[in-house]
Design an enzyme around this catalytic site. Structure first.
Site, mmCIF file in Angstrom:
data_model
loop_
_atom_site.group_PDB
_atom_site.id
_atom_site.type_symbol
_atom_site.label_atom_id
_atom_site.label_comp_id
_atom_site.label_asym_id
_atom_site.label_seq_id
_atom_site.Cartn_x
_atom_site.Cartn_y
_atom_site.Cartn_z
ATOM 1 N N ARG A 94 -10.706 10.186 -37.881
ATOM 2 C CA ARG A 94 -11.931 9.481 -38.265
ATOM 3 C C ARG A 94 -12.717 9.013 -37.054
ATOM 4 O O ARG A 94 -13.927 8.863 -37.122
ATOM 5 C CB ARG A 94 -11.590 8.264 -39.136
ATOM 6 C CG ARG A 94 -11.023 8.633 -40.491
ATOM 7 C CD ARG A 94 -10.509 7.411 -41.184
ATOM 8 N NE ARG A 94 -9.377 6.907 -40.408
ATOM 9 C CZ ARG A 94 -8.567 5.941 -40.789
ATOM 10 N NH1 ARG A 94 -8.766 5.332 -41.930
ATOM 11 N NH2 ARG A 94 -7.565 5.556 -40.041
ATOM 12 N N SER A 96 -6.681 4.512 -46.752
ATOM 13 C CA SER A 96 -5.925 4.118 -47.946
ATOM 14 C C SER A 96 -5.816 2.604 -48.046
ATOM 15 O O SER A 96 -5.938 2.031 -49.128
ATOM 16 C CB SER A 96 -4.537 4.763 -47.912
ATOM 17 O OG SER A 96 -4.644 6.164 -48.004
ATOM 18 N N HIS A 118 -8.619 12.740 -47.357
ATOM 19 C CA HIS A 118 -7.430 13.586 -47.230
ATOM 20 C C HIS A 118 -7.691 14.969 -47.819
ATOM 21 O O HIS A 118 -7.358 15.991 -47.214
ATOM 22 C CB HIS A 118 -6.239 12.977 -47.983
ATOM 23 C CG HIS A 118 -5.712 11.708 -47.424
ATOM 24 N ND1 HIS A 118 -5.449 10.621 -48.230
ATOM 25 C CD2 HIS A 118 -5.370 11.335 -46.171
ATOM 26 C CE1 HIS A 118 -4.959 9.635 -47.489
ATOM 27 N NE2 HIS A 118 -4.909 10.044 -46.226
ATOM 28 N N LYS A 163 7.475 0.457 -43.918
ATOM 29 C CA LYS A 163 6.192 0.199 -44.567
ATOM 30 C C LYS A 163 6.405 -0.266 -45.999
ATOM 31 O O LYS A 163 7.367 0.116 -46.645
ATOM 32 C CB LYS A 163 5.344 1.475 -44.619
ATOM 33 C CG LYS A 163 4.627 1.838 -43.377
ATOM 34 C CD LYS A 163 3.740 3.044 -43.667
ATOM 35 C CE LYS A 163 2.747 3.308 -42.585
ATOM 36 N NZ LYS A 163 1.877 4.446 -42.911
#
Length: 157
Positions: A91, A128, A17, A41
């Site tokens: 990514r 994460s 990040h 979440k």
């Protein structure tokens, strides 16, 4: 002045990040790191702690600020803050396939462009979720997260 928003849950913030945010800070006059909350979440860290991680770890970057986004649309957040772009790190092609429809919708909703920055090769494997799992099992993630995050991810934390 060009302003961009770099949104995310940052649960937790990691060096991938930071890499994307620091590169965005070279492209825009101002970058707002928008710490989001999605109540669907389950987070390991609360919004205050995630904002503290970001504020502490990004303090060295000129033009970067941290704000809570809440649970609204990122397009509205961008419009409310005068942003001309969203910045998203990618990514892999899977990330692009996931992000592309959202970029198109954000452009439709708020005429906001999305700038995709490929993640540096040192961080292409970092997420994460994976960091929380590895840290919880005692793995060494020290090279992948800021010290403030590392201290809180240790099993005894």
């Amino acid at each position: 002045m060009s302003r961009a928003v770099c949104p995310g849950s940052f649960d937790p913030l990691h060096n991938g990040h930071i890499d994307v945010i620091s590169r965005a800070a070279r492209l825009f006059d101002e970058v707002i790191v928008a710490v989001s909350t999605n109540y669907a979440k389950k987070y390991r860290f609360g919004i205050e702690e995630r904002m503290a991680f970001c504020t502490e770890s990004l303090a060295h970057l000129p033009g970067v600020s941290v704000r809570a986004m809440g649970e609204g649309l990122v397009a509205e957040f961008c419009r409310d803050h005068g942003a001309v772009a969203l910045v998203k790190g990618l990514r892999s092609s899977l990330d692009f396939d996931y992000e592309r429809p959202m970029a198109t919708m954000n452009r439709h909703l708020a005429d906001i462009e999305t700038v995709f920055l490929p993640t540096g090769t040192d961080f292409a494997h970092v997420s994460s979720t994976l960091l929380k799992e590895v840290a919880g099992l005692g793995g060494d993630i020290g090279a992948l997260v800021p010290e403030a995050v590392l201290a809180r991810l240790r099993p005894e934390a």
